[in-house]
Design an enzyme around this catalytic site. Structure first.
Site, PDB file in Angstrom:
ATOM      1  N   LYS A  10      24.712  74.291 -15.076  1.00 15.20           N
ATOM      2  CA  LYS A  10      25.449  73.093 -15.478  1.00 15.20           C
ATOM      3  C   LYS A  10      25.518  72.996 -17.012  1.00 15.20           C
ATOM      4  O   LYS A  10      24.798  73.720 -17.721  1.00 15.20           O
ATOM      5  CB  LYS A  10      24.755  71.863 -14.875  1.00 15.20           C
ATOM      6  CG  LYS A  10      24.847  71.772 -13.335  1.00 15.20           C
ATOM      7  CD  LYS A  10      24.046  70.573 -12.842  1.00 15.20           C
ATOM      8  CE  LYS A  10      24.151  70.355 -11.348  1.00 15.20           C
ATOM      9  NZ  LYS A  10      23.297  69.213 -10.900  1.00 15.20           N
ATOM     10  N   TYR A  50      32.024  68.502  -5.712  1.00 16.00           N
ATOM     11  CA  TYR A  50      31.201  67.379  -5.257  1.00 16.00           C
ATOM     12  C   TYR A  50      32.057  66.543  -4.310  1.00 16.00           C
ATOM     13  O   TYR A  50      32.704  65.587  -4.709  1.00 16.00           O
ATOM     14  CB  TYR A  50      30.677  66.569  -6.450  1.00 16.00           C
ATOM     15  CG  TYR A  50      29.576  67.282  -7.202  1.00 16.00           C
ATOM     16  CD1 TYR A  50      28.430  67.709  -6.533  1.00 16.00           C
ATOM     17  CD2 TYR A  50      29.663  67.540  -8.569  1.00 16.00           C
ATOM     18  CE1 TYR A  50      27.408  68.377  -7.197  1.00 16.00           C
ATOM     19  CE2 TYR A  50      28.638  68.208  -9.245  1.00 16.00           C
ATOM     20  CZ  TYR A  50      27.516  68.613  -8.547  1.00 16.00           C
ATOM     21  OH  TYR A  50      26.503  69.278  -9.209  1.00 16.00           O
ATOM     22  N   ARG A  90      17.322  78.165  -3.430  1.00 13.39           N
ATOM     23  CA  ARG A  90      16.888  76.762  -3.502  1.00 13.39           C
ATOM     24  C   ARG A  90      15.401  76.673  -3.868  1.00 13.39           C
ATOM     25  O   ARG A  90      14.990  75.807  -4.622  1.00 13.39           O
ATOM     26  CB  ARG A  90      17.109  76.053  -2.147  1.00 13.39           C
ATOM     27  CG  ARG A  90      18.541  75.794  -1.792  1.00 13.39           C
ATOM     28  CD  ARG A  90      19.199  74.747  -2.644  1.00 13.39           C
ATOM     29  NE  ARG A  90      18.706  73.404  -2.451  1.00 13.39           N
ATOM     30  CZ  ARG A  90      19.320  72.309  -2.906  1.00 13.39           C
ATOM     31  NH1 ARG A  90      20.466  72.411  -3.585  1.00 13.39           N
ATOM     32  NH2 ARG A  90      18.824  71.122  -2.720  1.00 13.39           N
ATOM     33  N   ARG A 107      13.824  73.981 -12.256  1.00 10.25           N
ATOM     34  CA  ARG A 107      13.896  72.550 -12.600  1.00 10.25           C
ATOM     35  C   ARG A 107      12.530  71.994 -13.008  1.00 10.25           C
ATOM     36  O   ARG A 107      12.446  71.116 -13.867  1.00 10.25           O
ATOM     37  CB  ARG A 107      14.479  71.762 -11.420  1.00 10.25           C
ATOM     38  CG  ARG A 107      15.991  71.990 -11.248  1.00 10.25           C
ATOM     39  CD  ARG A 107      16.474  71.441  -9.921  1.00 10.25           C
ATOM     40  NE  ARG A 107      17.940  71.421  -9.817  1.00 10.25           N
ATOM     41  CZ  ARG A 107      18.588  71.125  -8.691  1.00 10.25           C
ATOM     42  NH1 ARG A 107      17.917  70.843  -7.591  1.00 10.25           N
ATOM     43  NH2 ARG A 107      19.905  71.113  -8.681  1.00 10.25           N
ATOM     44  N   ASN A 127      19.689  68.364 -14.243  1.00  6.33           N
ATOM     45  CA  ASN A 127      18.687  69.258 -13.653  1.00  6.33           C
ATOM     46  C   ASN A 127      19.098  70.726 -13.745  1.00  6.33           C
ATOM     47  O   ASN A 127      18.733  71.544 -12.918  1.00  6.33           O
ATOM     48  CB  ASN A 127      18.378  68.829 -12.216  1.00  6.33           C
ATOM     49  CG  ASN A 127      19.632  68.696 -11.375  1.00  6.33           C
ATOM     50  OD1 ASN A 127      20.717  69.096 -11.793  1.00  6.33           O
ATOM     51  ND2 ASN A 127      19.489  68.151 -10.182  1.00  6.33           N
ATOM     52  N   HIS A 130      23.214  73.915 -10.333  1.00  4.08           N
ATOM     53  CA  HIS A 130      23.552  73.613  -8.953  1.00  4.08           C
ATOM     54  C   HIS A 130      23.231  74.850  -8.127  1.00  4.08           C
ATOM     55  O   HIS A 130      23.443  75.966  -8.582  1.00  4.08           O
ATOM     56  CB  HIS A 130      25.055  73.298  -8.835  1.00  4.08           C
ATOM     57  CG  HIS A 130      25.529  73.312  -7.414  1.00  4.08           C
ATOM     58  ND1 HIS A 130      25.368  72.226  -6.575  1.00  4.08           N
ATOM     59  CD2 HIS A 130      26.108  74.294  -6.664  1.00  4.08           C
ATOM     60  CE1 HIS A 130      25.846  72.546  -5.376  1.00  4.08           C
ATOM     61  NE2 HIS A 130      26.291  73.789  -5.405  1.00  4.08           N
ATOM     62  N   GLU A 141      31.686  76.643  -0.986  1.00  2.00           N
ATOM     63  CA  GLU A 141      31.631  76.634  -2.454  1.00  2.00           C
ATOM     64  C   GLU A 141      32.033  77.988  -3.049  1.00  2.00           C
ATOM     65  O   GLU A 141      32.718  78.033  -4.070  1.00  2.00           O
ATOM     66  CB  GLU A 141      30.225  76.240  -2.913  1.00  2.00           C
ATOM     67  CG  GLU A 141      29.924  74.775  -2.622  1.00  2.00           C
ATOM     68  CD  GLU A 141      28.501  74.351  -2.961  1.00  2.00           C
ATOM     69  OE1 GLU A 141      28.209  73.162  -2.846  1.00  2.00           O
ATOM     70  OE2 GLU A 141      27.682  75.218  -3.333  1.00  2.00           O
TER      71      GLU A 141
HETATM   72  P1  GDP Z   1      20.901  69.232  -5.325  1.00  2.00           P
HETATM   73  O1  GDP Z   1      21.542  69.949  -4.173  1.00  2.00           O
HETATM   74  O2  GDP Z   1      19.414  69.493  -5.416  1.00  2.00           O
HETATM   75  O3  GDP Z   1      21.595  69.500  -6.631  1.00  2.00           O
HETATM   76  O4  GDP Z   1      21.023  67.663  -5.031  1.00  2.00           O
HETATM   77  P2  GDP Z   1      22.182  66.804  -4.306  1.00  2.00           P
HETATM   78  O5  GDP Z   1      23.176  67.701  -3.677  1.00  2.00           O
HETATM   79  O6  GDP Z   1      21.506  65.790  -3.449  1.00  2.00           O
HETATM   80  O7  GDP Z   1      22.849  66.026  -5.533  1.00  2.00           O
HETATM   81  C1  GDP Z   1      23.723  66.665  -6.409  1.00  2.00           C
HETATM   82  C2  GDP Z   1      23.385  66.284  -7.822  1.00  2.00           C
HETATM   83  O8  GDP Z   1      23.534  64.881  -7.992  1.00  2.00           O
HETATM   84  C3  GDP Z   1      21.961  66.533  -8.284  1.00  2.00           C
HETATM   85  O9  GDP Z   1      21.735  67.870  -8.673  1.00  2.00           O
HETATM   86  C4  GDP Z   1      21.824  65.588  -9.449  1.00  2.00           C
HETATM   87  O10 GDP Z   1      22.346  66.162 -10.651  1.00  2.00           O
HETATM   88  C5  GDP Z   1      22.729  64.429  -9.051  1.00  2.00           C
HETATM   89  N1  GDP Z   1      22.001  63.263  -8.563  1.00  2.00           N
HETATM   90  C6  GDP Z   1      21.225  63.164  -7.460  1.00  2.00           C
HETATM   91  N2  GDP Z   1      20.743  61.909  -7.311  1.00  2.00           N
HETATM   92  C7  GDP Z   1      21.213  61.189  -8.361  1.00  2.00           C
HETATM   93  C8  GDP Z   1      21.061  59.833  -8.785  1.00  2.00           C
HETATM   94  O11 GDP Z   1      20.372  59.037  -8.163  1.00  2.00           O
HETATM   95  N3  GDP Z   1      21.727  59.461  -9.933  1.00  2.00           N
HETATM   96  C9  GDP Z   1      22.503  60.340 -10.652  1.00  2.00           C
HETATM   97  N4  GDP Z   1      23.129  59.926 -11.751  1.00  2.00           N
HETATM   98  N5  GDP Z   1      22.670  61.639 -10.272  1.00  2.00           N
HETATM   99  C10 GDP Z   1      22.036  62.055  -9.148  1.00  2.00           C
HETATM  100 MG    MG Z   2      23.381  69.714  -3.326  1.00  2.00          MG
END
Ligand code: GDP
Ligand code: MG
Length: 164
Positions: A10, A50, A90, A107, A127, A130, A141
């Site tokens: 990212k 997303y 992951r 991370r 973080n 992705h 994806e």
């Molecule tokens: P990942 O698969 O571990 O990246 O997590 P997810 O698919 O659940 O969420 C996608 C991305 O959304 C995460 O990598 C974070 O950058 C972001 N994200 C997740 N939870 C939050 C939140 O509560 N607030 C904000 N601003 N971003 C979030």
């Molecule tokens: Mg995800």
């Protein structure tokens, strides 16, 4: 089973000059890079990445913030191949919220943001990368980010020593 999965370094990862270190972690585990490019995606593309699934899981506001975050600068998109690669990547990536990500994960080693801090201060959860969350996500994806021509077949030495 041999799988492919998508990683996107990212904008924070790129701007902190961590792309090389991040890629190294996956190479060290014997995962094979079969596609890689730097791109600066737009908001329309970001919404395809997303999808509404994010809205279902985190709400409309988080999806909007994420679209802003991932379009803030260029990213490095990578397709990795290996045995059960989705899960392996992951595991190396670590949990979504850096504060909860174990030391030794990307991370966990390069960030420390908490979910609570992000919410209280209306900040992104930066973080670094992705990584596809499931086999289905990986398939969709990879098709979104890469054309067939951009994915390559070749042999690495790991195929002789790590898996074959
Ligand atoms: P990942 O698969 O571990 O990246 O997590 P997810 O698919 O659940 O969420 C996608 C991305 O959304 C995460 O990598 C974070 O950058 C972001 N994200 C997740 N939870 C939050 C939140 O509560 N607030 C904000 N601003 N971003 C979030
Ligand atoms: Mg995800």
């Amino acid at each position: 089973m041999l799988e492919k999965t998508l990683v996107v370094v990212k904008p924070d990862g790129v701007q902190r000059s961590l792309a090389g270190k991040i890629i190294q972690r996956f190479e060290d585990a014997g995962l094979k890079i079969v596609g890689m490019k730097m791109v600066w995606i737009g908001k329309e593309f970001a919404k395809k990445h997303y999808t509404e699934d994010i809205e279902k899981r985190h709400g409309e506001k988080v999806r909007g913030m994420l679209v802003g975050y991932i379009t803030r600068g260029p990213v490095v998109a990578i397709v990795l191949e290996g045995i059960e690669a989705v899960e392996a990547v992951r595991k190396i990536t670590g949990s979504t919220y850096p504060s909860a990500a174990a030391p030794g994960t990307i991370r966990g080693d390069f960030a420390h943001m908490t979910k609570e801090h992000a919410i209280t201060n209306d900040q992104d959860v930066q973080n670094l990368l992705h990584a596809s969350g499931s086999k289905e996500e990986a398939k969709a994806e990879i098709a979104l980010w890469f054309s067939e021509k951009e994915l390559h077949s070749y042999k690495t030495v790991h195929e002789a020593h790590v898996f074959h």
